[in-house]
Scaffold this active site. Structure first.
Site, short mmCIF file in Angstrom:
data_model
loop_
_atom_site.label_atom_id
_atom_site.label_comp_id
_atom_site.label_asym_id
_atom_site.label_seq_id
_atom_site.Cartn_x
_atom_site.Cartn_y
_atom_site.Cartn_z
N HIS A 173 38.11 26.99 -6.45
CA HIS A 173 36.70 27.07 -6.06
C HIS A 173 36.25 28.48 -6.44
O HIS A 173 36.54 29.43 -5.72
CB HIS A 173 36.57 26.80 -4.56
CG HIS A 173 35.20 26.99 -4.01
ND1 HIS A 173 34.43 25.94 -3.58
CD2 HIS A 173 34.45 28.10 -3.80
CE1 HIS A 173 33.28 26.39 -3.13
NE2 HIS A 173 33.27 27.70 -3.25
N ASP A 304 32.51 15.85 -5.97
CA ASP A 304 32.43 16.75 -4.82
C ASP A 304 31.68 16.07 -3.67
O ASP A 304 30.84 16.67 -3.00
CB ASP A 304 31.75 18.07 -5.19
CG ASP A 304 31.96 19.16 -4.14
OD1 ASP A 304 32.72 18.94 -3.17
OD2 ASP A 304 31.33 20.24 -4.27
N HIS A 308 28.12 14.78 5.47
CA HIS A 308 27.82 15.52 6.71
C HIS A 308 26.98 14.64 7.62
O HIS A 308 26.12 13.89 7.15
CB HIS A 308 27.03 16.80 6.41
CG HIS A 308 27.79 17.82 5.64
ND1 HIS A 308 28.85 18.53 6.18
CD2 HIS A 308 27.64 18.28 4.37
CE1 HIS A 308 29.33 19.37 5.28
NE2 HIS A 308 28.61 19.24 4.18
#
Length: 429
Positions: A173, A304, A308
């Site tokens: 990352h 990715d 949430h």
């Protein structure tokens, strides 16, 4: 089973015979007493493979579970996903990666390959149990602290050296933390007008350059997660010209969306649905990423997928979580950004969304060409469909998609995992 009237990689119509989890015969007008599935002229692709999925389990089952995340994956045409390590507890031991692997075997609608953490607790201080995770039942080969950067150069070098013993790869990352402290969105004109702390492109590019040099120095495999800038593309192109063992991914949202949406979108300015790490960049960055994916500088598309719950996204911008869900819309976005622009054909899509991610992740049963003797991991896709994105219809537990209300091309008609349908007529089986 005979799957009738499909076009393999967009070619001429043919039938596919499947038996005992394998493709056994391909040709026009296949005969027999097998169960029939009408492909309706859909394009047949090898089952998609995602190298970068957040399934959240264990620990954040309010956002996603292995079951709901893989249902979402199947609806998007995926037959395998790599589950990232930033769970709670972190997947930094053999015990946790085996837990995720066993959950996948019990509940999943696609294969689940755990990704192990590079450092203990994702804290960047000491290496996690890389060897134990590699030797575990999960057979981990991809390691990443995704969500955080392995910013210590010495620790990154040690990780790259360690995984050479079992042909592993470190997926970085790329985010220099000192250059992104408090950063909220891409550093540029829009961040200046909105008064949000900028996230400079150089914070990504500096880490990529450093890690390419480290990987070359120790002779190891480096994979760069979610590349987002034109400068990163140039560094990767340079590294590959040297013959270094470096691969990279781009997300669907970085191929389509730009930072001006934070200022001017249907939901108004400061809409946190567009808050993501790395941030949405400029139109020139998007064009560079598309060109790099087309010419192979960027190897794969990875979602990715970052679910949430509503309360973590529908709040003020500064407090909102970063991330977007992407499994169910990925293929449509790639069609919009790459196929309809003439940058990729369907064989190119299959390479970047199936074959190459399987190769990087060392998944031998996935990413194979559709041919006799290959595992029957298949995706049937209708590129002529036009669908308005309705988050309430997602299989995912979370709804944080930037495409809500947009009309995107294409629709996954069916997904087969080793010959067994997980999706038929667009619905979960």
């Amino acid at each position: 089973m005979i799957i009738r009237n499909v076009r393999i990689l967009g070619g001429e119509p043919a039938d596919i015979r499947v038996q005992d989890g394998l493709v056994t015969e391909i040709g026009p007008g296949l005969l027999g007493d097998d169960e029939l599935v009408d492909g309706g002229g859909a394009i047949a692709l090898p089952g998609l493979v995602d190298l970068h999925t957040h399934l959240r389990e264990p620990g954040r089952e309010d956002a996603e579970t292995v079951q709901t995340g893989t249902q979402s994956a199947a609806r998007g045409g995926y037959t395998a996903v790599h589950a990232m390590a930033n769970t709670s507890p972190v997947a930094d031991t053999a015990g946790v990666v085996e837990q995720v692997w066993r959950l996948g075997r019990e509940f999943a609608h696609c294969d689940v390959q755990p990704v192990g953490a590079v450092t203990v607790g994702l804290e960047g201080r000491q290496l996690a149990e890389l060897g134990a995770m590699a030797d575990s039942a999960a057979r981990v080969r991809v390691f990443s602290d995704d969500g955080k950067c392995v910013s210590d150069a010495v620790l990154m070098r040690r990780a790259l050296e360690y995984v050479k013993a079992f042909d592993g790869v470190i997926a970085q990352h790329a985010q220099e933390p000192r250059l992104t402290e408090g950063a909220q969105m891409n550093e540029g004109d829009v961040s200046g007008r909105l008064g949000l702390t900028g996230w400079p492109a150089v914070a990504e590019e500096a880490i990529i350059a450093r890690d390419c040099l480290l990987a070359a120095h120790v002779g190891s495999r480096l994979h760069v997660c979610h590349v987002s800038t034109a400068g990163s593309v140039e560094i990767l192109r340079w590294a590959k010209s040297k013959g270094w063992n470096v691969t990279a991914e781009v997300t669907p949202h970085h191929l389509l969306l730009t930072d001006d949406l934070v200022e001017d979108s249907p939901g108004g300015a400061y809409n946190p649905i567009y808050k993501v790490n790395p941030p949405l960049r400029t139109r020139s960055d998007v064009e560079a990423l598309r060109a790099a994916l087309a010419d192979g500088t960027i190897d794969i598309v990875a979602t990715d997928h970052a679910p949430h719950p509503v309360e973590d996204k529908e709040t003020e911008w500064s407090a909102a979580a970063m991330g977007m869900v992407g499994l169910e819309t990925a293929l449509s976005v790639v069609q919009e950004a790459m196929v309809e622009t003439g940058l990729l054909d369907w064989a190119g899509v299959a390479e970047r969304m199936s074959a190459a991610p399987a190769r990087i992740g060392r998944l031998s049963g996935h990413g194979r060409p559709i041919e006799a003797g290959a595992p029957a991991n298949l995706t049937l896709y209708d590129p002529s469909a036009r669908t308005e994105v309705d988050p309430s219809a997602f299989a995912s537990k979370s709804r944080n998609t930037p495409y809500a209300g947009m009309t995107l091309p294409g629709r996954v008609v069916a997904t087969f995992l080793r010959g067994k349908p997980t999706v038929l007529e667009g619905k979960l089986v």
